[in-house]
Write a protein that holds these residues in place. Structure first.
Motif, PDB file in Angstrom:
ATOM      1  N   HIS A  71       1.173  -0.678  -0.120  1.00  0.00           N
ATOM      2  CA  HIS A  71      -0.289  -0.229  -0.009  1.00  0.00           C
ATOM      3  C   HIS A  71       1.089   1.106  -0.078  1.00  0.00           C
ATOM      4  CE1 HIS A  71      -2.520  -3.247   1.944  1.00  0.00           C
ATOM      5  NE2 HIS A  71      -3.850  -2.277   0.700  1.00  0.00           N
ATOM      6  N   ASP A  72       2.639   1.075   0.146  1.00  0.00           N
ATOM      7  CA  ASP A  72       3.266   1.740  -0.260  1.00  0.00           C
ATOM      8  C   ASP A  72       3.562   2.516  -1.157  1.00  0.00           C
ATOM      9  OD1 ASP A  72       3.081   2.466   2.795  1.00  0.00           O
ATOM     10  OD2 ASP A  72       4.566   1.170   2.645  1.00  0.00           O
ATOM     11  N   TYR A  73       3.149   1.735  -2.332  1.00  0.00           N
ATOM     12  CA  TYR A  73       3.966   1.908  -3.642  1.00  0.00           C
ATOM     13  C   TYR A  73       2.681   1.849  -4.499  1.00  0.00           C
ATOM     14  CZ  TYR A  73       8.478   1.336  -1.985  1.00  0.00           C
ATOM     15  OH  TYR A  73       9.455   1.768  -1.593  1.00  0.00           O
ATOM     16  N   LEU A  74       2.704   2.345  -5.460  1.00  0.00           N
ATOM     17  CA  LEU A  74       1.336   2.689  -6.848  1.00  0.00           C
ATOM     18  C   LEU A  74       2.278   1.566  -7.943  1.00  0.00           C
ATOM     19  CD1 LEU A  74      -0.939   4.775  -8.353  1.00  0.00           C
ATOM     20  CD2 LEU A  74       0.425   3.720  -9.889  1.00  0.00           C
ATOM     21  N   VAL A  75       1.287   0.367  -8.337  1.00  0.00           N
ATOM     22  CA  VAL A  75       2.114  -0.246  -9.220  1.00  0.00           C
ATOM     23  C   VAL A  75       2.304  -0.269 -10.405  1.00  0.00           C
ATOM     24  CG1 VAL A  75       2.585  -3.106  -9.639  1.00  0.00           C
ATOM     25  CG2 VAL A  75       2.550  -1.683  -7.195  1.00  0.00           C
ATOM     26  N   VAL A  76       1.848  -0.508 -12.135  1.00  0.00           N
ATOM     27  CA  VAL A  76       1.070  -0.610 -13.091  1.00  0.00           C
ATOM     28  C   VAL A  76       3.002  -1.269 -14.156  1.00  0.00           C
ATOM     29  CG1 VAL A  76       0.413   1.436 -12.849  1.00  0.00           C
ATOM     30  CG2 VAL A  76       2.545   1.349 -13.323  1.00  0.00           C
ATOM     31  N   GLY A  77       2.290  -2.322 -14.624  1.00  0.00           N
ATOM     32  CA  GLY A  77       3.293  -2.714 -15.767  1.00  0.00           C
ATOM     33  C   GLY A  77       2.188  -4.069 -16.901  1.00  0.00           C
ATOM     34  N   ALA A  99       1.273   9.270  -8.272  1.00  0.00           N
ATOM     35  CA  ALA A  99       1.530   9.160  -6.842  1.00  0.00           C
ATOM     36  C   ALA A  99       2.306  10.426  -5.972  1.00  0.00           C
ATOM     37  CB  ALA A  99       2.709   8.100  -7.497  1.00  0.00           C
ATOM     38  N   ARG A 100       2.851  11.019  -6.236  1.00  0.00           N
ATOM     39  CA  ARG A 100       3.604  11.956  -6.137  1.00  0.00           C
ATOM     40  C   ARG A 100       2.292  13.196  -5.080  1.00  0.00           C
ATOM     41  NH1 ARG A 100       6.503  17.134  -8.667  1.00  0.00           N
ATOM     42  NH2 ARG A 100       3.646  17.525  -9.837  1.00  0.00           N
ATOM     43  N   ALA A 101       1.085  13.135  -5.934  1.00  0.00           N
ATOM     44  CA  ALA A 101      -0.170  14.109  -5.475  1.00  0.00           C
ATOM     45  C   ALA A 101      -0.653  13.338  -4.140  1.00  0.00           C
ATOM     46  CB  ALA A 101      -0.892  14.397  -6.235  1.00  0.00           C
ATOM     47  N   ARG A 102      -0.596  12.012  -4.185  1.00  0.00           N
ATOM     48  CA  ARG A 102      -1.616  10.810  -3.054  1.00  0.00           C
ATOM     49  C   ARG A 102       0.009  10.600  -1.975  1.00  0.00           C
ATOM     50  NH1 ARG A 102      -6.670   8.395  -3.963  1.00  0.00           N
ATOM     51  NH2 ARG A 102      -5.041   6.522  -2.347  1.00  0.00           N
ATOM     52  N   LYS A 103       1.270  11.595  -2.528  1.00  0.00           N
ATOM     53  CA  LYS A 103       2.005  11.236  -0.825  1.00  0.00           C
ATOM     54  C   LYS A 103       2.245  10.144  -0.612  1.00  0.00           C
ATOM     55  CE  LYS A 103       1.218  16.073   1.283  1.00  0.00           C
ATOM     56  NZ  LYS A 103       1.050  15.967   0.278  1.00  0.00           N
ATOM     57  N   LEU A 104       2.184   8.695  -1.914  1.00  0.00           N
ATOM     58  CA  LEU A 104       3.346   7.260  -1.669  1.00  0.00           C
ATOM     59  C   LEU A 104       4.631   7.397  -1.952  1.00  0.00           C
ATOM     60  CD1 LEU A 104       0.691   5.878  -4.546  1.00  0.00           C
ATOM     61  CD2 LEU A 104       0.503   6.491  -1.665  1.00  0.00           C
ATOM     62  N   GLU A 133      10.451 -10.141  -5.158  1.00  0.00           N
ATOM     63  CA  GLU A 133      11.505  -9.485  -4.916  1.00  0.00           C
ATOM     64  C   GLU A 133      11.309  -8.682  -3.617  1.00  0.00           C
ATOM     65  OE1 GLU A 133      14.633 -11.257  -6.757  1.00  0.00           O
ATOM     66  OE2 GLU A 133      14.454 -12.838  -6.751  1.00  0.00           O
ATOM     67  N   PHE A 134      11.350  -7.860  -4.916  1.00  0.00           N
ATOM     68  CA  PHE A 134      11.473  -6.380  -4.499  1.00  0.00           C
ATOM     69  C   PHE A 134      10.214  -5.990  -2.528  1.00  0.00           C
ATOM     70  CE2 PHE A 134       9.201  -1.682  -4.477  1.00  0.00           C
ATOM     71  CZ  PHE A 134      11.165  -1.209  -3.029  1.00  0.00           C
ATOM     72  N   PHE A 135       8.813  -6.066  -3.135  1.00  0.00           N
ATOM     73  CA  PHE A 135       8.607  -6.128  -2.301  1.00  0.00           C
ATOM     74  C   PHE A 135       8.307  -7.301  -1.121  1.00  0.00           C
ATOM     75  CE2 PHE A 135       5.908  -3.938  -5.661  1.00  0.00           C
ATOM     76  CZ  PHE A 135       5.351  -3.242  -5.008  1.00  0.00           C
ATOM     77  N   GLU A 136       9.329  -8.185  -1.742  1.00  0.00           N
ATOM     78  CA  GLU A 136       9.230  -8.558   0.094  1.00  0.00           C
ATOM     79  C   GLU A 136      10.848  -8.826   0.144  1.00  0.00           C
ATOM     80  OE1 GLU A 136       8.394 -13.472   0.446  1.00  0.00           O
ATOM     81  OE2 GLU A 136       7.378 -11.178   0.677  1.00  0.00           O
ATOM     82  N   GLY A 137      10.770  -7.758   0.487  1.00  0.00           N
ATOM     83  CA  GLY A 137      12.604  -6.365   1.115  1.00  0.00           C
ATOM     84  C   GLY A 137      13.823  -7.988   0.942  1.00  0.00           C
ATOM     85  N   ILE A 138      13.763  -9.064  -0.117  1.00  0.00           N
ATOM     86  CA  ILE A 138      14.977  -9.269  -0.528  1.00  0.00           C
ATOM     87  C   ILE A 138      15.862  -8.698  -1.761  1.00  0.00           C
ATOM     88  CG2 ILE A 138      14.321 -11.738   0.540  1.00  0.00           C
ATOM     89  CD1 ILE A 138      13.368 -12.394  -2.178  1.00  0.00           C
ATOM     90  N   ARG A 139      15.607  -7.933  -2.488  1.00  0.00           N
ATOM     91  CA  ARG A 139      16.064  -6.631  -3.314  1.00  0.00           C
ATOM     92  C   ARG A 139      15.350  -5.927  -3.137  1.00  0.00           C
ATOM     93  NH1 ARG A 139      17.368  -8.059  -9.252  1.00  0.00           N
ATOM     94  NH2 ARG A 139      16.620 -10.605  -9.316  1.00  0.00           N
ATOM     95  N   ASP A 140      16.830  -4.964  -3.669  1.00  0.00           N
ATOM     96  CA  ASP A 140      16.959  -3.317  -3.652  1.00  0.00           C
ATOM     97  C   ASP A 140      16.834  -2.519  -5.758  1.00  0.00           C
ATOM     98  OD1 ASP A 140      16.968  -3.175  -0.866  1.00  0.00           O
ATOM     99  OD2 ASP A 140      19.096  -2.988  -0.535  1.00  0.00           O
TER     100      ASP A 140
END
Length: 509
Positions: free
Chosen positions: A101-107, A128-133, A166-173
């Motif tokens: 819920h902290d990120y906006l996802v498209v693709g 995303a900037r306007a919603r302060k995500l 992997e990004f959302f799991e926290g195992i990849r930056d």
């Protein structure tokens, strides 16, 4: 189990937030999407199923319901593939949802799990900037385009569904993509053409300089091959440089149409030249899911209509409101959308059906009635919105063979900028900024003429057969010519030059 992830869809040239909810329950295996999903959204089922499996995840053979909220707003496009796939993986317990819920996802997903580019990356980042995500997770090929949204939102470009997981799991930056706006703006604001390449046509170049200085619409009349298109293509090079706000507005329109072509920003004033067979929806926008037309793609730039009388009458008539209001309103059952449409109209036409009326080198075969009928294809209300009519004669051999270069666009643009600064100061408290947008009140206030200029105007109206509507157009253009000089009072020679730019108001003999 239930999972939700934030995504977005497009309405006109802006993005709005869409919550993608995925529910997996017992029942007959099926995948169903609700929430007014249209077109490519309905076709996402098979793409998502193959991408999830080919990325090494288990696809549940259960009843899957996908809701796109708000449910009463139509959604269209392929950008929901990635959030739907991540939602399915999260609903099966294969992904923590504390960061979703902290990120906006498209693709858009390929069958093997690769993430393809989408339309509207820039409006999505601005949302995303306007919603302060915290940021946007989107295809890597759209990352540079989205990065011009500015600071305050992390632009995270990913290549595969596995990488996003992997990004959302926290195992990849994922390293955020940042844009150097100053360097980017300078690189994108260069033109490939220049007025120095134009041979001869000094009067036409002067008229286009006046048009650029005052924001006037232009109609060029001349035989085939006289250089009308060449002149029109170089008009953007003498217009004032775009501001960053104008560049963002223009880039948004090109972004939602998928026309960025690898560019991060549209900083050079656009030039659009649609063919005369275009439909009214193609010109001003529309369709079942309304999209911008050529007028909006030329926003803050030049719309060039070559062979103007060849355009269908209904197509030309829909231009009247955009030219007056600088915006286009498209109404449909599902709602009303507004597209930006602040353009300079530059049109070109032959003087007659055969193209050689008034050409000393070729014999014209048209009768006065044929010429009048040809020119009458352009309605009076549309012609009324064009301040400058100029004749572009055929170029003589001596001018074509001349090796000397003409005046460069940079020198002309300096004079145009000086005239625009005078107008900005004059109209500082008004809702417009150039002479072409003056109303009746401003004409009375800023376009006073002396006695000799008044006599020239009277002579033009009574002796040369100029129309009554040409009077205000002449005053506006004369005001601009004065601004190119010094911004002082309108003199007789300013009015005389302005009268020369009303050739179509004269009677064909």
């Amino acid at each position: 189990m239930l999972a939700s992830i934030l995504s977005s869809s497009l309405a006109g040239v802006d993005a709005f937030a869409v919550e993608v909810e995925v529910d997996i329950s017992h029942g007959v295996p099926a995948l169903r999407t609700v929430g007014l999903a249209e077109g490519a959204v309905r076709e996402a089922h098979e793409r998502v199923k193959a991408a999830v499996r080919n990325s090494g995840f288990d696809f549940p053979e259960r009843k899957i319901t996908i809701n796109l909220a708000p449910a009463d707003t139509r959604k269209e496009g392929s950008a929901f593939d990635l959030p739907i796939a991540l939602g399915i993986v999260a609903a099966t317990g294969g992904l923590r949802d504390d960061r979703l819920h902290d990120y906006l996802v498209v693709g858009e997903l390929a069958l093997d799990g690769r993430i393809k580019g989408i339309k509207g990356a820039l409006p999505t980042a601005l949302l995303a900037r306007a919603r302060k995500l915290k940021g946007v997770v989107l295809p890597r090929e759209n990352a540079s385009e989205a990065s011009v949204a500015g600071e305050g939102v992390a632009i995270l470009g990913v290549d595969t569904l596995r990488e996003a997981h992997e990004f959302f799991e926290g195992i990849r930056d994922v390293e955020p993509v940042a844009a150097n706006l100053g360097t980017l703006f300078d690189a994108a604001s260069r033109y490939e053409v220049d007025f120095s390449e134009v041979k001869g046509q000094e009067q036409a170049k002067r008229a286009l300089e006046v048009a650029a200085a005052g924001g006037h619409n232009v109609l060029m009349v001349g035989p085939p091959g006289s250089g009308k298109t060449m002149l029109a293509k170089r008009l953007p090079t003498v217009l004032p440089a775009m501001t960053f706000e104008e560049a963002i507005e223009t880039s948004k329109v090109h972004s939602v149409m998928g026309l960025m072509d690898g560019r991060a920003l549209v900083a050079a004033r656009p030039f659009r030249s649609p063919h005369h067979t275009i439909s009214d929806a193609g010109l001003v926008g529309g369709g079942p899911v309304p999209r911008p037309g050529e007028v909006s793609l030329a926003h803050n730039g030049v719309l060039f209509l070559d062979e103007l009388p060849e355009f269908r009458k209904n197509v030309l008539e829909v231009l009247r409101q955009p030219l007056e209001d600088a915006r286009i309103t498209v109404s449909r059952v599902m709602g009303t959308l507004t597209f930006p449409a602040s353009v300079m109209l530059v049109a070109a036409m032959n003087p007659c059906p055969c193209g050689f009326f008034g050409d000393p080198q070729h014999q014209c075969t048209c009768t006065p009635i044929m010429i009048q009928r040809y020119r009458s294809r352009i309605s009076g209300p549309l012609l009324d919105r064009i301040d400058i009519h100029i004749e572009v004669p055929a170029v003589r051999y001596r001018e074509l063979a001349d090796r000397a270069c003409g005046e460069p666009s940079e020198a002309i643009r300096e004079r145009v900028n000086r005239a625009r600064r005078i107008q900005l100061e004059r109209y500082s408290g008004a809702s417009f900024f150039c002479n072409a947008q003056m109303g009746a009140r401003e004409l009375r206030q800023h376009c006073q003429v002396d006695g000799s200029a008044e006599r020239i105007l009277e002579l033009a109206i009574n002796r040369l057969g100029l129309s009554a509507r040409a009077y205000t157009r002449i005053l506006k253009v004369a005001r601009t010519i004065t601004d190119l000089d010094d911004g002082g009072p309108i003199r007789s020679h300013h009015v005389s030059e302005a009268i020369q730019y009303r050739s179509l108001d004269r009677t064909v003999a």
